[in-house]
Design an enzyme around this catalytic site. Structure first.
Site, mmCIF file in Angstrom:
data_model
loop_
_atom_site.group_PDB
_atom_site.id
_atom_site.type_symbol
_atom_site.label_atom_id
_atom_site.label_comp_id
_atom_site.label_asym_id
_atom_site.label_seq_id
_atom_site.Cartn_x
_atom_site.Cartn_y
_atom_site.Cartn_z
ATOM 1 C CG HIS A 1 -7.352 3.119 8.320
ATOM 2 N ND1 HIS A 1 -8.171 2.958 7.220
ATOM 3 C CD2 HIS A 1 -6.077 2.979 7.879
ATOM 4 C CE1 HIS A 1 -7.416 2.726 6.159
ATOM 5 N NE2 HIS A 1 -6.151 2.735 6.521
ATOM 6 C CG PHE B 1 -3.402 -4.832 0.589
ATOM 7 C CD1 PHE B 1 -3.809 -4.076 -0.495
ATOM 8 C CD2 PHE B 1 -3.170 -4.179 1.789
ATOM 9 C CE1 PHE B 1 -3.969 -2.699 -0.397
ATOM 10 C CE2 PHE B 1 -3.333 -2.815 1.901
ATOM 11 C CZ PHE B 1 -3.729 -2.071 0.815
ATOM 12 C CD GLU B 2 1.479 -7.504 3.989
ATOM 13 O OE1 GLU B 2 1.879 -8.700 3.897
ATOM 14 O OE2 GLU B 2 1.310 -6.919 5.072
ATOM 15 C CG HIS C 1 -4.964 7.522 4.776
ATOM 16 N ND1 HIS C 1 -4.827 7.280 6.124
ATOM 17 C CD2 HIS C 1 -4.543 6.385 4.168
ATOM 18 C CE1 HIS C 1 -4.356 6.059 6.311
ATOM 19 N NE2 HIS C 1 -4.178 5.490 5.116
ATOM 20 C CD1 TRP D 1 -5.254 -7.387 6.044
ATOM 21 C CD2 TRP D 1 -3.459 -6.204 5.451
ATOM 22 N NE1 TRP D 1 -5.457 -6.086 6.442
ATOM 23 C CE2 TRP D 1 -4.373 -5.341 6.093
ATOM 24 C CE3 TRP D 1 -2.255 -5.683 4.987
ATOM 25 C CZ2 TRP D 1 -4.111 -3.975 6.284
ATOM 26 C CZ3 TRP D 1 -1.998 -4.325 5.173
ATOM 27 C CH2 TRP D 1 -2.916 -3.483 5.815
ATOM 28 N N GLY E 1 1.711 -0.375 7.137
ATOM 29 C CA GLY E 1 1.674 -1.831 7.145
ATOM 30 C C GLY E 1 0.561 -2.325 8.055
ATOM 31 C CD GLU F 1 -5.817 -0.391 8.080
ATOM 32 O OE1 GLU F 1 -6.202 -0.700 6.941
ATOM 33 O OE2 GLU F 1 -4.650 0.012 8.316
ATOM 34 C CG PHE G 1 1.608 -2.228 -1.524
ATOM 35 C CD1 PHE G 1 1.521 -0.881 -1.851
ATOM 36 C CD2 PHE G 1 0.636 -2.761 -0.700
ATOM 37 C CE1 PHE G 1 0.497 -0.089 -1.364
ATOM 38 C CE2 PHE G 1 -0.389 -1.982 -0.209
ATOM 39 C CZ PHE G 1 -0.458 -0.633 -0.544
ATOM 40 C CG ASP H 1 -3.588 1.334 -0.172
ATOM 41 O OD1 ASP H 1 -2.435 1.755 -0.358
ATOM 42 O OD2 ASP H 1 -4.029 1.027 0.948
#
Length: 498
Positions: free
Chosen positions: A373, A196-197, A101, A193, A315, A348, A200, A431
């Site tokens: 998760h 986090f996005e 993962h 989050w 996502g 998750e 990416f 990640d």
């Protein structure tokens, strides 16, 4: 535990409670029975493994007396403590099997992206209004767009700054979540989050440049190999790659590059058994887009049967549509009598009782091969039992769950319950570059020392590593070959450390 054995145990406890008679022998028997149910509890240890187990137990007792105890505090604050831990150093040497993962945009350390990719010619950067960055490679200054009005050539910008190391460090902050003050900077899940996005999106402009993509994949396999990982299943949305002149490559080109890089790496490293890809689409997509993605995954799996392992939705679950919303698209392969294994992110979340929370049960209804998760699974006794009996492994990513604010103290992670029950589990890193890790050793440490506690032993480590081969998407003959390679490395590891 069988029904008759469970009945006997309950009877024993009832007799002890009602008669006041406590038999130490019977108590020891119960404790052994309970220990046999945990992950690794049924693994018979060799004399060398027993010696290693005794050594690890002493090390863990000492570690658990430390203040602060690393798994109990945020990973960004605990990382140095973990890095200095003798248990961590031992786990780095341990053959960990496969990483099942990991997301493609976070496969390679952010340091490599900054020190390698951003130093290449024709790399432009733009600092956006929402405190993020965008990168692109271009022969001329890129045109302005809604989020980037002013592009600067990185080589020119670097030449203007006095301290290039500090400048590189500032770029690094846009590509990871790492901070000295995680609780202050990320007060809740929404804030972390959002950042986090953004990381990416920032990394994508570098990674999707075709020359960088090839080196990136090679570096990713190398980082895993250096951490004694021997196999990879990579989740990817297969972003289209581009050349300096603006040429856009399709997804088939990217899959061929992935296949070629993997074959070359395996040829150069015979103890690395390979890599496969789990195709994915964002769960915020429309139902029609997900259906098109399933159709494409079926076609690409036919063309690349040794590369495409299956399909997933990625996502943030709490912001995307639940699995049931996409039931028409996800049931399409079964209606056609076709095989498309699912490896769904499910559960998750800490929002019990919501539609998102139900994803764990829906993942099983769609016959998922593994659950990504599965943080919420412990709250679903029926889904948990179906998952255990059906041998649907949960991909546990401890550091990711902590950094994304599902749990603060990893001793309280729901996987502790799953571990105590011998639920099929694999450990992965989700990640790594965004979280400031590489490979699997940091997550194995958190699972072994924090989630598993004192009861987790060498048998636990052995079973978790073997699970990553057992529950991989490899065909049976390749699983058998991988186990042979792993066992040889495991025996050498035990011999060196016992």
């Amino acid at each position: 535990m069988g029904a008759s054995l469970l009945h006997a145990a309950v009877t024993l406890l009832w007799l002890a409670a009602t008669t006041g008679f406590l038999d130490p022998t019977r108590r020891d028997q119960l404790m052994r029975q309970e220990a046999s149910r945990q992950t690794g509890g049924g693994v018979a240890l060799t004399p060398a493994e027993q010696r290693l187990d005794n050594r690890l137990h002493r090390m863990k007792v000492h570690e658990m007396e430390a203040k602060p105890f690393p798994p109990s505090i945020h990973f960004f604050k605990a990382k140095k403590l973990i890095r200095d831990s003798p248990i961590f150093k031992l786990l780095q040497d341990m053959p960990k099997g496969g990483a099942l993962h990991i997301h493609s945009s976070s496969l390679v350390s952010a340091e490599w992206l900054v020190k390698n990719a951003t130093y290449r010619p024709n790399c432009y950067v733009c600092f956006t209004w929402d405190n993020s960055v965008r990168f692109v490679f271009s022969q001329q200054q890129p045109y302005p767009r809604w989020d980037c009005f002013y592009w600067q050539l990185l080589s020119t910008l670097r030449a203007k700054v006095a301290d290039q190391s500090a400048f590189d460090a500032s770029l690094l902050k846009y590509l990871t979540l790492v901070t000295d003050d995680p609780d202050g900077e990320y007060p809740n899940q929404d804030v972390v989050w959002d950042k986090f996005e953004k990381t990416f999106i920032a990394a994508e402009g570098l990674i999707s440049h075709a020359p960088v993509m090839k080196d990136y994949l090679l570096e990713g396999l190398s980082e895993l190999h250096r951490d004694n990982v021997m196999y990879l299943e990579l989740r990817s949305q297969l972003a289209r790659t581009y050349e300096l002149d603006g040429t856009i490559h399709d997804r088939i080109w990217t899959l061929r590059i992935f296949q070629d890089v993997t074959r070359k790496f395996v040829a150069d490293h015979p103890d690395f058994v390979g890599a496969r890809m789990i195709l994915s689409v964002h769960r915020a997509s429309s139902a029609s887009k997900v259906k098109a993605a399933v159709e494409e995954a079926l076609a690409l799996r036919r063309e690349f049967p040794d590369v495409v392992a299956g399909f997933d939705l990625v996502g943030r679950e709490d912001r995307g549509s639940p699995l049931w919303y996409f039931r028409d698209a996800l049931s399409l392969p079964a209606r056609r009598g076709l095989d498309l294994p699912y490896f769904f992110h499910a559960g998750e979340t800490d929002k019990e009782g919501t539609e998102t929370d139900q994803n764990v049960l829906d993942a099983l209804l769609f016959n998922a091969s593994r659950i990504g998760h599965g943080y919420a699974l412990a709250h679903h006794p029926l889904a948990k039992e179906i998952s255990r009996l059906g041998q649907v492994a949960v991909e546990v990513c401890p550091i990711s769950n902590q950094v994304l604010k599902l749990v603060s103290d990893l001793r309280n992670h729901p996987a502790a319950v799953l571990m105590s029950e011998g639920h099929p589990l694999v450990i992965s890193s989700d990640d790594p570059s965004m979280l400031g890790t590489t490979g699997l050793s940091y997550d194995f440490y958190q699972a072994f020392v924090g989630i598993g506690g004192l009861r987790a032993n060498v048998g636990t480590l052995k079973e978790l590593a073997l699970n990553s081969i057992r529950f991989s998407s490899l065909p049976p003959n390749l699983k058998d070959a991988a186990k042979v390679v792993w066992q040889k490395k495991w025996d050498s590891f035990v011999s060196a450390h016992s």
